[in-house]
Design an enzyme around this catalytic site. Structure first.
Site, PDB file in Angstrom:
ATOM      1  N   HIS A 331       3.850 -24.828  55.485  1.00  0.00           N
ATOM      2  CA  HIS A 331       4.090 -26.233  55.816  1.00  0.00           C
ATOM      3  C   HIS A 331       4.365 -26.992  54.520  1.00  0.00           C
ATOM      4  O   HIS A 331       3.661 -26.809  53.522  1.00  0.00           O
ATOM      5  CB  HIS A 331       2.850 -26.814  56.518  1.00  0.00           C
ATOM      6  N   HIS A 378       8.813 -35.435  50.165  1.00  0.00           N
ATOM      7  CA  HIS A 378       8.007 -35.903  51.287  1.00  0.00           C
ATOM      8  C   HIS A 378       8.279 -37.387  51.449  1.00  0.00           C
ATOM      9  O   HIS A 378       7.845 -38.185  50.625  1.00  0.00           O
ATOM     10  CB  HIS A 378       6.527 -35.632  51.022  1.00  0.00           C
TER      11      HIS A 378
END
Length: 1216
Positions: A331, A378
């Site tokens: 992830h 991100h």
């Protein structure tokens, strides 16, 4: 072995092999980015492949542990110097292209904190050879799972390599290596006649492997192994024989779950080879004897690993659909720390893939530079950006270095620029080349009902998971959506640095962000940013085939669509919700389609959820934060360490088969899955800490909820001893492990303050039973050299408590019988049964009249009825005068002295043998089996009768409905008939219809009866086949058991006879001595001279007489034994003769049953039909015409001769 099939696995793993060029050493130039100085070195590898070491011009040695090496790169993938001066220094002589001669060795304690060893070779070929060899050594699976002996040799090798310029071993290195107890090290060195001062050094030739072993034995004595050694046969002798060693290996070390034909127990010659390998004393080894030293070496040797090498190898079937595998998944792969701040790294993709991960995530955003290059970061956080192109290059470089099986790229695409999306697609096509799967395989079209291709079909392929462009939407709406997202997402360039929520993590690509209620807000926090994913362009859509993300609606809808190429992602909270509400449906969904689970957005510290939760539901891509090495990640590393570290693990059979349903919350045994019982005894530890502290060990089990036990066991803390603590505590027993193929055992060691030392995670299915060393690993799953725990493990198929007594009786009948007798005596003492028995014996008449009869009449179908002669008589029926089994009867006294001491020993009769508890226990078991069999068939019969009753009622109701309609029509016609104008032919037509209806009803009843009769006949025949087969097997088992009981009892009787013979001799001597004393007393009344003469004569004659009597007694005893043995043989033959007799009776019994069966079934059906029709007539529900036709249903029953003619040669002894 990619398509490994069940059976004996041929090991493909190759042992460590260091080439001569690496052993001899090669000249390199070592350089560093931080300095402009280059250092010429000679680089070598030790013969065992433990260390990389080099010496510079000053003859100083540096080491690099190969277990820390992650990768070796050369050519364009190696690190290049940035400083032009440094580059110039390295390219001296222009021997060849500098780039092709460069090597970078990547090493480090984990995936994030890595370092580089930069080297330049003098020839391109040398650079390639060293790169390949070093990578091969660093990734060798056998090297990562070495034996205890190999780890101790590694410590020895380190001491031998770290020498002074004079070639001596500094003692400070020994003290540093074994730093837990300085005093012990000093004593051990003195015991080896070596200097013990810390500042001393010793010549290498004085510290040989044998001296090192003696040093270890003194430093870490092993009294617990001495105890095991003596316990297994070396009590009176200082060695184990080859037979004792064979028993030890086959009884203690062999896995009882293995098939004995495929994996037979070791034979003498195989054990002899092991003895010759491990026994240091060659003279003992030649005689097939093993000393305690050899025994210790065997226990720490490569043959005695706690996990079989076959489990490390690629041993699972890789030809099943992709959805049938757990896939190692990452992830937010690019992150090196938390989710909100920190560096993103291209290197993380390399490290994650090299560690065995097969599914990585790419969070793609629009680049804001002039070049308009897409980036990975991100979103809405303060994490740094990295180049999308560099990430694709890194993936292409390392995709298949450690595993040939497919890579899955999980795109979270926020790039709202069609131009940049086109760039992304172009980079994927150009850089991945043929590895990128652009079109579905011909055998597996993207159609409903077609399964996914297998990992083997997709070897060396890269698959893309990205939103697929919907062709239904117009081009204009697509552009509008893109422009809307552009204004929303990047209205302000600084918004990237403003966290939108505490949960700014990933979200599933299928999340619904239109709801505004509180639940959805919480869901949004969990899911993060993916709700704002951009619309996929045509270019990116074309890359997507077998992994098409869709919004999850329900399991029912997914099942109806039946499209295996569609998959859904679930944030851990949503996944847990589905698992809780619909566990069985979740497992079913995962049989056909892929699912991906990822951490909730509120895990801003990059912590992980427990992956076991979702493996239990069959979820394939359980994505974790690889940068965080917590317990969850450790469990994940333990899971994917096996099957060749391929990144794919085949799911348990029940999670793959479409005809089986599995509930992960089950608490009972699942039909078809063999549960296990696991017992772990922590015996001792070795070199657990480098400090003088107390230590303890904990044991955990992870698996299904019913199997999971956190901190199931903890030893006591050793008092200030980390070198060789011995616990010898009671074992922890995991009585029932329901799904062993998905369960793992964790054994962890800690210092007394709770500081983690090391652990090992072992799959229950892969654990070998017996005495083993568990070589510990650190939290990053890297092996520790010295710390180990010595354990004794028992693992076997689970036996429910109901059958535990049966298994115990079968495995050790003597001990079981003795135990039962002992328990009976203990209970009798508590319940005062002895006094009651005495009272009963005092008045036998009263007992016989008052005692209730406990004799049970054996049911006709119980599995024991057919062996009536084998059935034991209840104790209440046994006559009181009957002696106990194997008893000794003393005959009446006679003048013959021999006969007066000689006792009569009677052989136990067959009836007495049948009273033995082990035999009775087997009979009870057979009774239960037959009872269950009859019960099952009775249930089937009841269901069939219910089915036919329902059918009869349906026919009857249909008949009544139609008849009522006709009668109603007839009434109308009669009214019309009364009118003058109505014709008269209508009534006759209706009467014909009623007659036809009655005929139709009768025929249906006949057909129903015939069908019922045939089905009942088939069912009862099936029952008789089953009964007959079961009874035939029971006869075999009972005869075998009775034979075994007879042999055991008879052997015991012969042993007892020897004791009786000795007692008889003593009794004879005692009686003769008594006679001699009587004669001496008589002689005393005579004068002295006569008395002396008679006394001398008496002594002489007494000696002769004793010799003669003893001889006569021995002859009589010998004849008695011969008669007893003859009787024993006769009884055993009688037992064997019973078998054909009972089998013949069984055959006859069932031939008779089969002949009677058709008539019985016919009569039963006729009675049932008669009763039903009669009952319906009484209630007025059947018309007289139908009742009168009942006789038509009663067809003539076939005779037995007709049955024989219709079924010529029919055999009724075929087992089901």
């Amino acid at each position: 072995m990619a398509g490994a099939q069940p059976g004996v696995h041929a090991l493909q793993l190759k042992p460590v092999c260091v080439s001569d060029s690496l052993k001899k050493g090669t000249k390199f130039v070592k350089w560093d980015d931080d300095s402009t100085i280059v250092t010429p070195i000679i680089l070598r590898t030790d013969p065992q492949g433990f260390f990389f070491y080099w010496t510079d011009q000053n003859k100083e040695t540096e080491l690099l542990d190969l277990s820390l090496v992650k990768d070796a790169r050369c050519g364009k993938h190696a690190k290049a110097p940035k400083d032009p001066k440094l580059r110039e220094l390295l390219d001296v002589g222009n021997i060849g292209h500098l780039e092709q001669r460069m090597i970078t060795v990547v090493y480090g304690p984990d995936l994030v904190n890595i370092s580089h060893l930069n080297l330049v070779a003098f020839q391109e070929e040398v650079a390639k050879e060293w790169t390949n060899e070093v990578f091969s050594l660093a990734t060798n699976l056998l090297a990562q799972n070495m034996s205890r002996d190999a780890f101790l040799e590694k410590a020895y090798t380190k001491l031998k390599l770290q020498v002074t310029p004079e070639g001596r071993i500094p003692l400070k290195n020994i003290y540093r290596l074994f730093s837990a107890d300085r005093k012990r090290v000093e004593t051990a060195l003195e015991a080896c006649s070596l200097p013990s001062s810390r500042n001393d050094s010793i010549p290498q030739e004085d510290f040989t492997p044998d001296v090192y072993r003696v040093f270890l034995n003194n430093l870490c004595p092993r009294p617990e192994i001495d105890n095991i050694f003596s316990e297994f046969g070396a009590k009176s002798k200082p060695y184990l024989t080859v037979d004792q060693m064979m028993d030890f290996i086959n009884l203690k070390q062999r896995d009882p779950r293995l098939n004995e034909i495929l994996y037979p127990p070791l034979k003498q010659e195989q054990v002899q080879v092991l003895i010759e390998k491990y026994e240091p004393n060659s003279s003992l080894a030649k005689k097939g004897q093993m000393s305690v030293d050899g025994f210790m070496r065997y226990l720490s040797g490569e043959e005695n690993g706690v996990v079989s090498p076959e489990k490390l190898d690629l041993n699972e079937d890789m030809s099943q659909p992709l959805s049938h595998y757990f896939i190692n998944s990452s992830h937010n792969t690019y992150l090196t720390a938390g989710q909100l701040a920190g560096n993103s790294s291209v290197e993380m993709y390399r490290q994650v893939l090299l560690s065995g991960c097969r599914c990585v995530e790419l969070d793609c955003w629009k680049g804001r530079t002039a070049e308009e290059e897409p980036v990975i970061t991100h979103g809405f956080t303060m994490t740094t950006e990295i180049s999308f192109k560099e990430v694709i290059e890194a993936i292409a470089e390392c995709a298949f270095k450690t595993s040939p099986f497919p890579i899955l790229l999980s795109f979270e695409n926020h790039v709202d620029s069609p131009k940049q999306q086109a760039k992304m697609a172009e980079y994927c096509r150009l850089i991945f080349g043929d590895a990128l799967l652009m079109e579905p395989l011909e055998k597996y079209p993207l159609e409903s009902g077609v399964p996914l291709p297998s990992p083997m079909d997709l070897m060396y392929k890269i698959l893309v998971k990205n939103k697929k462009k919907s062709h239904k939407s117009s081009e204009g709406s697509g552009k509008k959506k893109l422009s809307e997202q552009a204004s929303n997402t990047y209205s302000d360039s600084s918004s990237v640095f403003e966290p939108s929520s505490p949960g700014a993590g990933e979200a599933d690509t299928e999340s619904d962000d239109d709801d505004d209620d509180d639940d959805c807000k919480k869901s949004s926090m969990d899911e993060g940013t993916a709700g704002s994913e951009a619309m996929a362009t045509e270019e990116m859509s074309n890359l997507v085939n077998y992994i098409q993300p869709v919004k999850f609606e329900s399991f029912e809808i997914s099942k109806k669509r039946n499209k295996s190429f569609e998959m859904s992602s679930f944030v851990e909270t949503k996944g847990l919700e589905q698992l809780t509400k619909s566990p069985v449906e979740f497992v079913e969904y995962n049989k056909m389609q892929l699912s991906r689970i990822y951490p909730k957005g509120t895990r801003v510290d990059s912590s992980n959820y427990m992956p076991q939760l979702f493996w239990n539901a069959g979820c394939q891509m359980v994505a974790l934060n690889f940068q965080t090495v917590d317990l969850a990640m450790q469990i994940n590393m333990g899971m994917y360490e096996y099957n060749g570290k391929s990144g794919y693990r085949l799911k348990p059979e029940f999670m793959r088969r479409p005809d089986k349903h599995f509930d992960p919350f089950t608490e009972g045994i699942v039909d078809g899955i063999v549960a296990n019982t696991l017992s772990v005894k922590i015996i001792s530890g070795q070199f657990l800490s480098d400090k003088k502290v107390g230590t303890y060990v904990e044991v955990d089990m992870f698996g299904l909820p019913v199997d999971t036990r956190r901190k199931a066991f903890k030893t006591k803390t050793s008092q200030g001893n980390a070198v060789n603590p011995v616990w010898e505590e009671e074992p922890i027993v995991f009585k029932k492990v329901v799904l062993p193929s998905l369960a793992c055992l964790r054994i962890a060691a800690y210092e007394e303050g709770g500081k983690f030392i090391g652990h090992r995670i072992l799959p229950v299915q892969a654990i070998r039973p017996g005495y083993h060393y568990i070589c510990l690993r650190n939290e990053r799953n890297q092996p520790l050299t010295l710390p180990a725990v010595f354990v004794y493990i028992e693992v076997k198929d689970y036996v429910p408590d109901t059958y535990a007594d049966v298994i115990e009786a079968l495995s050790n009948p003597i001990r079981y019988v003795n135990l039962m007798e002992q328990r009976a005596k203990q209970l009798a003492a508590l319940t005062l049964e002895d006094e009651e028995e005495v009272k009963k014996e005092a008045d036998p008449g009263e007992t016989s009249s008052e005692a209730p009869s406990e004799t049970r009449t054996t049911p006709a179908e119980n599995g024991v009825n057919h062996t009536a002669s084998l059935a034991p008589k209840p104790p209440s029926q046994a006559p009181h005068s009957q002696p106990a089994p194997g008893s000794v009867k003393a005959p009446a006294k006679t003048e013959d002295l021999i006969q007066s001491v000689l006792t009569e020993v009677e052989a136990q009769t067959i009836e007495e043998l049948k009273q033995q508890k082990s035999f009775v226990k087997l009979q009870k078991k057979h009774y239960k089996e037959m009872k269950d069999l009859v019960k099952r068939h009775h249930k089937k019969t009841t269901e069939l009768i219910k089915e036919h009753t329902t059918k009869y009622n349906e026919i009857q109701n249909d008949y009544l409905r139609r008849r009522a309609a006709l009668e109603k029509s007839a009434k109308k016609d009669s009214k019309k008939k009364s009118e003058p104008s109505s014709p008269d032919h209508g009534s006759s037509a209706i009467e014909q219809d009623l007659a036809a209806l009655d005929a139709e009803m009768t025929q249906k009843l006949i057909d129903l009866k015939d069908k019922q009769q045939q089905q009942l006949l088939n069912l009862r025949q099936e029952q008789y086949y089953s009964e007959k087969y079961q009874k035939r097997e029971h006869i075999k088992l009972l005869i075998q058991k009775l034979t075994d009981v007879a042999e055991e009892c008879q052997n015991n009787q012969l042993k007892k006879l020897k004791e009786i013979c000795e007692k008889e001799k003593k009794e004879l001597k005692k009686k003769m001595d008594k006679k001699r004393q009587e004669k001496i007393t008589e002689a005393k009344s005579k004068d002295k001279s006569q008395m002396e003469e008679e006394k001398t004569e008496m002594i002489r004659s007494y000696i002769q007489e004793v010799v003669q009597y003893i001889k006569r007694l021995e002859e009589a005893q010998s004849k008695r034994q011969e008669k007893l043995v003859e009787k024993h043989n006769e009884i055993r033959q009688q037992i064997l003769d019973e078998k054909p007799k009972l089998q013949t009776e069984l055959e006859q019994e069932y031939q008779d049953k089969f002949k009677r069966l058709p008539l019985e079934i016919l009569e039963f059906v006729q009675e049932a039909m008669k009763g039903k029709i009669s009952e319906d007539s009484n209630h007025g529900s059947a018309p007289p015409s139908l009742a009168s036709d009942a006789a038509k249903v009663n067809l003539k029953s076939p005779s037995s001769e007709e049955i024989e003619r219709e079924n010529p040669g029919r055999e009724f002894d075929t087992p089901l």
